[in-house]
Design a protein around this motif. Structure first.
Motif, PDB file in Angstrom:
ATOM      1  N   THR A 155      48.135  42.659  27.747  1.00 17.43           N
ATOM      2  CA  THR A 155      47.618  42.396  26.403  1.00 17.43           C
ATOM      3  C   THR A 155      46.114  42.184  26.494  1.00 17.43           C
ATOM      4  O   THR A 155      45.555  42.010  27.581  1.00 17.43           O
ATOM      5  N   ASN A 156      45.458  42.203  25.358  1.00 13.79           N
ATOM      6  CA  ASN A 156      44.018  41.884  25.272  1.00 13.79           C
ATOM      7  C   ASN A 156      43.169  42.651  26.284  1.00 13.79           C
ATOM      8  O   ASN A 156      42.462  42.054  27.107  1.00 13.79           O
ATOM      9  N   PRO A 157      43.202  43.977  26.262  1.00 13.18           N
ATOM     10  CA  PRO A 157      42.532  44.768  27.309  1.00 13.18           C
ATOM     11  C   PRO A 157      41.030  44.544  27.401  1.00 13.18           C
ATOM     12  O   PRO A 157      40.459  44.678  28.484  1.00 13.18           O
ATOM     13  N   ASP A 158      40.371  44.208  26.286  1.00 17.51           N
ATOM     14  CA  ASP A 158      38.906  44.083  26.289  1.00 17.51           C
ATOM     15  C   ASP A 158      38.430  42.639  26.459  1.00 17.51           C
ATOM     16  O   ASP A 158      37.223  42.378  26.407  1.00 17.51           O
ATOM     17  N   LEU A 159      39.350  41.714  26.656  1.00 18.40           N
ATOM     18  CA  LEU A 159      38.984  40.312  26.817  1.00 18.40           C
ATOM     19  C   LEU A 159      38.302  40.105  28.166  1.00 18.40           C
ATOM     20  O   LEU A 159      38.788  40.562  29.211  1.00 18.40           O
ATOM     21  N   LEU A 160      37.160  39.419  28.165  1.00 20.89           N
ATOM     22  CA  LEU A 160      36.440  39.125  29.409  1.00 20.89           C
ATOM     23  C   LEU A 160      37.119  37.972  30.144  1.00 20.89           C
ATOM     24  O   LEU A 160      37.497  36.964  29.536  1.00 20.89           O
ATOM     25  N   TYR A 161      37.249  38.111  31.455  1.00 19.17           N
ATOM     26  CA  TYR A 161      38.095  37.205  32.237  1.00 19.17           C
ATOM     27  C   TYR A 161      37.438  36.900  33.581  1.00 19.17           C
ATOM     28  O   TYR A 161      36.950  37.806  34.258  1.00 19.17           O
ATOM     29  N   ASN A 162      37.412  35.624  33.947  1.00 14.85           N
ATOM     30  CA  ASN A 162      37.044  35.253  35.321  1.00 14.85           C
ATOM     31  C   ASN A 162      37.815  34.018  35.774  1.00 14.85           C
ATOM     32  O   ASN A 162      37.343  33.232  36.599  1.00 14.85           O
ATOM     33  N   ASN A 163      39.038  33.856  35.237  1.00 13.23           N
ATOM     34  CA  ASN A 163      39.903  32.735  35.573  1.00 13.23           C
ATOM     35  C   ASN A 163      40.556  32.980  36.938  1.00 13.23           C
ATOM     36  O   ASN A 163      41.774  33.047  37.071  1.00 13.23           O
ATOM     37  N   LEU A 164      39.718  33.131  37.963  1.00 11.10           N
ATOM     38  CA  LEU A 164      40.163  33.442  39.319  1.00 11.10           C
ATOM     39  C   LEU A 164      39.289  32.712  40.336  1.00 11.10           C
ATOM     40  O   LEU A 164      38.120  32.427  40.071  1.00 11.10           O
ATOM     41  N   LEU A 165      39.872  32.455  41.501  1.00  7.31           N
ATOM     42  CA  LEU A 165      39.132  31.845  42.598  1.00  7.31           C
ATOM     43  C   LEU A 165      39.808  32.264  43.903  1.00  7.31           C
ATOM     44  O   LEU A 165      41.032  32.359  43.956  1.00  7.31           O
ATOM     45  N   TYR A 166      39.007  32.527  44.919  1.00  5.35           N
ATOM     46  CA  TYR A 166      39.580  32.779  46.242  1.00  5.35           C
ATOM     47  C   TYR A 166      39.647  31.448  46.974  1.00  5.35           C
ATOM     48  O   TYR A 166      38.699  30.659  46.953  1.00  5.35           O
ATOM     49  N   VAL A 167      40.770  31.186  47.631  1.00  3.71           N
ATOM     50  CA  VAL A 167      41.043  29.854  48.157  1.00  3.71           C
ATOM     51  C   VAL A 167      39.988  29.380  49.152  1.00  3.71           C
ATOM     52  O   VAL A 167      39.677  28.177  49.204  1.00  3.71           O
TER      53      VAL A 167
END
Length: 296
Positions: A189-201
């Motif tokens: 869903t939401n293909p154009d939503l900007l996302y950076n809710n990630l982190l490398y451990v």
């Protein structure tokens, strides 16, 4: 920090094991508490107990603990009482122990779930809207630590954290990775939503080591996220190409309001936090997963 001793609660978790391994490799003595999953990481001493019910203090008698890093808690469940016992109750008991034992520092590992339904980029002071049971109890634990008498009190709100040993049943990107490994269709869903809710451990581990070495008193809180942002559809495409997957993407309408997507980590960066670029995180995670599958 020479001869520093850290107690990691939740050392059997994916993140707890990775952090313990990193700190041990950098000369930190690690003691670990786990509940069900025995940790495979290096640690000077580990023991199993239920923080909400067991007398864990007897295992820590005369241990020279300088800092507690608290990962443990209820991840999901249908009953609020489970969260009250396994998240709030266990955290309250661990904070009480730290106060009585006069442990100088306590780092509580929280979650971006404390923001609930968000419509914009979040930082440490963003509003909380319609929290889940998990997010609500995490926030209450943050407040308990803030109100405690421990000298050095730190809250870290984690995004979706990836790395070696990550459980591929976790929501969204880990689960999507498992689907792509099988060349299954991927719904989004939401293909154009900007996302950076990630982190490398490993980036979390480096920041924790830095915080252990920093001399300050009082309460601080940080929200962490990947460097840079990407559209959802571009993240999926990057992951697909990194895995050499044949999965097909199928868009469908969103079923509810957005949870956390974009994160502003400038406050943490001012303290020395550094994250990989989001593209590098995706590439590294794809390599981790592919190597793990081939090794089985």
């Amino acid at each position: 920090m020479n001869n520093s001793c850290v107690l990691i609660a939740g050392i059997g978790s994916f993140i707890g094991q990775n952090v313990a391994e990193y700190l041990t490799d950098h000369g930190i003595e690690v003691i670990g508490i786990y509940r069900n999953r025995y940790p495979t990481c290096a640690a000077q001493k580990v023991f199993s107990c239920n923080l909400a019910k067991d007398e864990f203090e007897k295992y820590l008698h005369n241990e020279p603990i300088d800092t507690i890093i608290h990962f443990a808690g209820q991840m999901n469940g249908d009953k609020i009482c489970d969260y009250l016992d396994n998240t709030i109750g266990s955290t309250r008991r661990l904070i009480d122990y730290a106060e009585k034992a006069q442990i100088p520092a306590f780092i509580y590992i929280s979650s971006v779930a404390v923001y609930g339904e968000t419509t914009s980029c979040v930082n440490e002071f963003s509003d909380r809207i319609n929290l889940s049971d998990y997010g609500m109890t995490k926030f209450l634990c943050e407040r308990m630590l803030e109100d405690s008498h421990i000298k050095k009190r730190i809250v870290i709100r984690l995004p979706r954290t990836l790395g070696k040993g990550c459980d591929l049943s976790y929501l969204w990107l880990p689960r999507v990775t498992a689907q792509m490994m099988k060349n299954e269709d991927v719904y989004y869903t939401n293909p154009d939503l900007l996302y950076n809710n990630l982190l490398y451990v490993d980036d979390l581990s480096k920041f924790l080591l830095l915080l252990l070495e920093k001399e300050f008193m009082g309460f601080e809180q940080f929200v962490l996220g990947a460097k840079g942002c990407m559209r959802i559809i571009d993240i999926l495409d990057k992951l697909k190409r990194s895995l050499n997957s044949q999965s097909q993407f199928i868009e469908r309408p969103a079923e509810g309001p957005n949870t956390c997507y974009a994160i502003d980590s400038m406050h943490a960066q001012a303290y020395g936090f550094q994250s990989r670029e989001i593209t590098e995180i995706i590439e590294k995670f794809a390599k981790d997963v592919s190597t793990s599958i081939k090794g089985k």
